[in-house]
Design a protein around this motif. Structure first.
Motif, PDB file in Angstrom:
ATOM      1  N   ARG A  48     -39.637  34.247   4.017  1.00 50.34           N
ATOM      2  CA  ARG A  48     -39.388  32.934   3.426  1.00 50.34           C
ATOM      3  C   ARG A  48     -37.959  32.916   2.874  1.00 50.34           C
ATOM      4  N   PHE A  49     -37.012  32.747   3.781  1.00 50.52           N
ATOM      5  CA  PHE A  49     -35.611  32.860   3.399  1.00 50.52           C
ATOM      6  C   PHE A  49     -35.126  31.653   2.602  1.00 50.52           C
ATOM      7  N   ASP A  50     -35.762  30.501   2.767  1.00 50.85           N
ATOM      8  CA  ASP A  50     -35.406  29.343   1.957  1.00 50.85           C
ATOM      9  C   ASP A  50     -35.741  29.584   0.487  1.00 50.85           C
ATOM     10  N   LEU A  51     -36.917  30.165   0.244  1.00 49.52           N
ATOM     11  CA  LEU A  51     -37.305  30.489  -1.127  1.00 49.52           C
ATOM     12  C   LEU A  51     -36.484  31.652  -1.676  1.00 49.52           C
ATOM     13  N   ALA A  52     -36.104  32.574  -0.805  1.00 52.02           N
ATOM     14  CA  ALA A  52     -35.261  33.694  -1.235  1.00 52.02           C
ATOM     15  C   ALA A  52     -33.915  33.180  -1.734  1.00 52.02           C
ATOM     16  N   ALA A  53     -33.319  32.247  -0.986  1.00 50.67           N
ATOM     17  CA  ALA A  53     -32.047  31.672  -1.409  1.00 50.67           C
ATOM     18  C   ALA A  53     -32.204  30.886  -2.706  1.00 50.67           C
ATOM     19  N   ALA A  54     -33.316  30.165  -2.829  1.00 47.12           N
ATOM     20  CA  ALA A  54     -33.569  29.405  -4.058  1.00 47.12           C
ATOM     21  C   ALA A  54     -33.684  30.339  -5.261  1.00 47.12           C
ATOM     22  N   GLY A  55     -34.301  31.510  -5.056  1.00 50.77           N
ATOM     23  CA  GLY A  55     -34.415  32.479  -6.146  1.00 50.77           C
ATOM     24  C   GLY A  55     -33.057  32.962  -6.623  1.00 50.77           C
ATOM     25  N   VAL A  56     -32.128  33.204  -5.693  1.00 49.75           N
ATOM     26  CA  VAL A  56     -30.775  33.634  -6.078  1.00 49.75           C
ATOM     27  C   VAL A  56     -30.047  32.528  -6.821  1.00 49.75           C
ATOM     28  N   PHE A  57     -30.185  31.287  -6.366  1.00 51.82           N
ATOM     29  CA  PHE A  57     -29.507  30.181  -7.042  1.00 51.82           C
ATOM     30  C   PHE A  57     -30.095  29.948  -8.433  1.00 51.82           C
ATOM     31  N   CYS A  58     -31.396  30.114  -8.600  1.00 56.10           N
ATOM     32  CA  CYS A  58     -31.994  30.017  -9.941  1.00 56.10           C
ATOM     33  C   CYS A  58     -31.455  31.121 -10.855  1.00 56.10           C
ATOM     34  N   ALA A  59     -31.308  32.323 -10.301  1.00 54.12           N
ATOM     35  CA  ALA A  59     -30.738  33.425 -11.078  1.00 54.12           C
ATOM     36  C   ALA A  59     -29.310  33.110 -11.501  1.00 54.12           C
ATOM     37  N   MET A  60     -28.554  32.402 -10.636  1.00 55.81           N
ATOM     38  CA  MET A  60     -27.184  32.020 -10.979  1.00 55.81           C
ATOM     39  C   MET A  60     -27.158  31.090 -12.182  1.00 55.81           C
ATOM     40  N   VAL A  61     -28.061  30.095 -12.183  1.00 61.44           N
ATOM     41  CA  VAL A  61     -28.116  29.144 -13.295  1.00 61.44           C
ATOM     42  C   VAL A  61     -28.461  29.872 -14.590  1.00 61.44           C
ATOM     43  N   LEU A  62     -29.464  30.734 -14.527  1.00 59.10           N
ATOM     44  CA  LEU A  62     -29.882  31.466 -15.727  1.00 59.10           C
ATOM     45  C   LEU A  62     -28.799  32.431 -16.195  1.00 59.10           C
ATOM     46  N   ASP A  63     -28.079  33.043 -15.254  1.00 56.67           N
ATOM     47  CA  ASP A  63     -27.009  33.972 -15.621  1.00 56.67           C
ATOM     48  C   ASP A  63     -25.876  33.259 -16.347  1.00 56.67           C
ATOM     49  N   SER A  64     -25.646  31.993 -15.996  1.00 56.86           N
ATOM     50  CA  SER A  64     -24.589  31.235 -16.668  1.00 56.86           C
ATOM     51  C   SER A  64     -24.999  30.809 -18.075  1.00 56.86           C
ATOM     52  N   LEU A  65     -26.298  30.910 -18.375  1.00 60.16           N
ATOM     53  CA  LEU A  65     -26.789  30.447 -19.673  1.00 60.16           C
ATOM     54  C   LEU A  65     -26.908  31.549 -20.718  1.00 60.16           C
ATOM     55  N   ASP A  66     -27.255  32.771 -20.283  1.00 61.85           N
ATOM     56  CA  ASP A  66     -27.575  33.794 -21.283  1.00 61.85           C
ATOM     57  C   ASP A  66     -26.403  34.120 -22.190  1.00 61.85           C
ATOM     58  N   GLY A  67     -25.195  34.231 -21.618  1.00 61.23           N
ATOM     59  CA  GLY A  67     -24.030  34.527 -22.452  1.00 61.23           C
ATOM     60  C   GLY A  67     -23.688  33.391 -23.390  1.00 61.23           C
ATOM     61  N   ARG A  68     -23.780  32.168 -22.886  1.00 61.69           N
ATOM     62  CA  ARG A  68     -23.480  31.007 -23.738  1.00 61.69           C
ATOM     63  C   ARG A  68     -24.494  30.872 -24.865  1.00 61.69           C
ATOM     64  N   VAL A  69     -25.779  31.109 -24.545  1.00 61.36           N
ATOM     65  CA  VAL A  69     -26.813  31.048 -25.575  1.00 61.36           C
ATOM     66  C   VAL A  69     -26.581  32.127 -26.630  1.00 61.36           C
ATOM     67  N   ALA A  70     -26.186  33.328 -26.189  1.00 62.65           N
ATOM     68  CA  ALA A  70     -25.929  34.419 -27.139  1.00 62.65           C
ATOM     69  C   ALA A  70     -24.772  34.070 -28.073  1.00 62.65           C
ATOM     70  N   ARG A  71     -23.710  33.448 -27.521  1.00 64.80           N
ATOM     71  CA  ARG A  71     -22.571  33.073 -28.366  1.00 64.80           C
ATOM     72  C   ARG A  71     -22.921  31.924 -29.307  1.00 64.80           C
ATOM     73  N   MET A  72     -23.670  30.959 -28.823  1.00 60.81           N
ATOM     74  CA  MET A  72     -24.026  29.809 -29.655  1.00 60.81           C
ATOM     75  C   MET A  72     -24.962  30.194 -30.790  1.00 60.81           C
ATOM     76  N   THR A  73     -25.829  31.170 -30.541  1.00 63.47           N
ATOM     77  CA  THR A  73     -26.784  31.605 -31.564  1.00 63.47           C
ATOM     78  C   THR A  73     -26.321  32.855 -32.300  1.00 63.47           C
ATOM     79  N   ASN A  74     -25.099  33.315 -31.978  1.00 60.38           N
ATOM     80  CA  ASN A  74     -24.538  34.507 -32.609  1.00 60.38           C
ATOM     81  C   ASN A  74     -25.462  35.714 -32.454  1.00 60.38           C
ATOM     82  N   THR A  75     -25.954  35.911 -31.227  1.00 66.09           N
ATOM     83  CA  THR A  75     -26.864  37.025 -30.954  1.00 66.09           C
ATOM     84  C   THR A  75     -26.305  37.944 -29.861  1.00 66.09           C
ATOM     85  N   GLN A  76     -24.961  38.067 -29.813  1.00 68.33           N
ATOM     86  CA  GLN A  76     -24.368  38.985 -28.847  1.00 68.33           C
ATOM     87  C   GLN A  76     -24.677  40.423 -29.241  1.00 68.33           C
ATOM     88  N   SER A  77     -24.820  41.275 -28.253  1.00 70.08           N
ATOM     89  CA  SER A  77     -25.075  42.690 -28.525  1.00 70.08           C
ATOM     90  C   SER A  77     -24.648  43.510 -27.321  1.00 70.08           C
TER      91      SER A  77
END
Length: 277
Positions: A48-77
């Protein structure tokens, strides 16, 4: 000092060491991104390569959020930084290489797994270099293509063709053998571009908390509408433009006589100052 029984008591207070913990919110987002990469690998194994690609793109969105969330909440480590790198290696290093191999590269024999391995190893080298040079690189630029964008190039191409209904072994505008070699070239390009010195814009100087003109919101709405016309085509074209932009910036800087490297100073070994001029 003595207690009631006449025994000596140490006047020095006992200091209890505080137990170290981890911040839940940013690391939870990082784990979700890791799951996206793992899901992509499983879907590729099931064809299911369509779903495989969708999984990578979802990971991209989440990866762009974790650092910003850590900085906004002052929870970097430091733990979060290491966790993010390991997650990126799976989602944007191992997963795209395996998806490309399962989709087409396996039919090329040793050439196929060589291309997949080059991509995977370049992703590891790029992430290691990023961690080492964090304090020395101009934050407005990435040194080499970031691994999420490289993953988008590889899996975006597969997503585009899968969405068009092209199955493994079928011929479209190009024969399947020609598409396989296109995948081979794209995988090598994405992998090797991750370890070049070409500068790619990082978008880190954008301030989300800063007020913007009303027209900017209208442009964002229009961008979302354009993506929804046909998401696989639009997103792949956007990442092709971004994936080649670094070489354009590099050539422009060299033509203008500017310093082409985004490394300001480097004290890490091996010595890199003379390599990025």
């Amino acid at each position: 000092m003595h207690d009631g029984n006449g025994d000596a008591v140490n006047p020095v207070a006992v200091v209890h060491k505080r137990r170290k913990g981890i911040y839940v919110l940013p690391n939870l987002i990082t784990l979700a991104a890791l799951f996206g990469g793992f899901y992509a690998i499983v879907m590729a194994m099931n064809g299911r390569f369509d779903l495989a690609a969708a999984g990578v793109f979802c990971a991209m969105v989440l990866d762009s959020l974790d650092g910003r969330v850590a900085r906004m909440t002052n929870t970097q480590s430091a733990f979060g930084e290491q966790m993010d790198s390991l997650s990126d290696m799976v989602s944007f290093g191992v997963a795209p290489a395996l998806i490309a191999y399962e989709w087409a590269l396996s039919s090329l024999g040793r050439w196929g797994w060589i291309a997949a391995f080059v991509y995977c190893s370049c992703a590891a080298l790029r992430l290691a270099r990023f961690n080492v040079n964090t304090g020395t690189v101009d934050r407005r630029w990435f040194q080499g293509l970031p691994s999420p964008a490289a993953a988008a190039l590889v899996t975006g191409f597969i997503w585009l063709l899968s969405d068009a209904g092209l199955e493994q072994g079928q011929d479209g505008l190009l024969s399947w053998l020609q598409l396989t070699w296109v995948m081979f070239a794209l995988t090598l390009y994405a992998g090797l571009t991750m370890v070049t010195n070409a500068p790619f814009y990082s978008f880190k100087d954008l301030r989300l908390k800063k007020s913007v003109p009303f027209a900017s919101i209208v442009l964002i709405v229009l961008a979302i509408a354009i993506i929804n016309i046909h998401a696989p085509t639009v997103l792949f074209c956007l990442f092709v433009i971004y994936g080649t932009s670094g070489y354009g910036v590099y050539a422009w800087r060299r033509a203008k006589g500017y310093r082409a490297s985004v490394i300001s100073t480097s004290t890490d070994e091996p010595e890199e100052r003379g390599l990025h001029e």
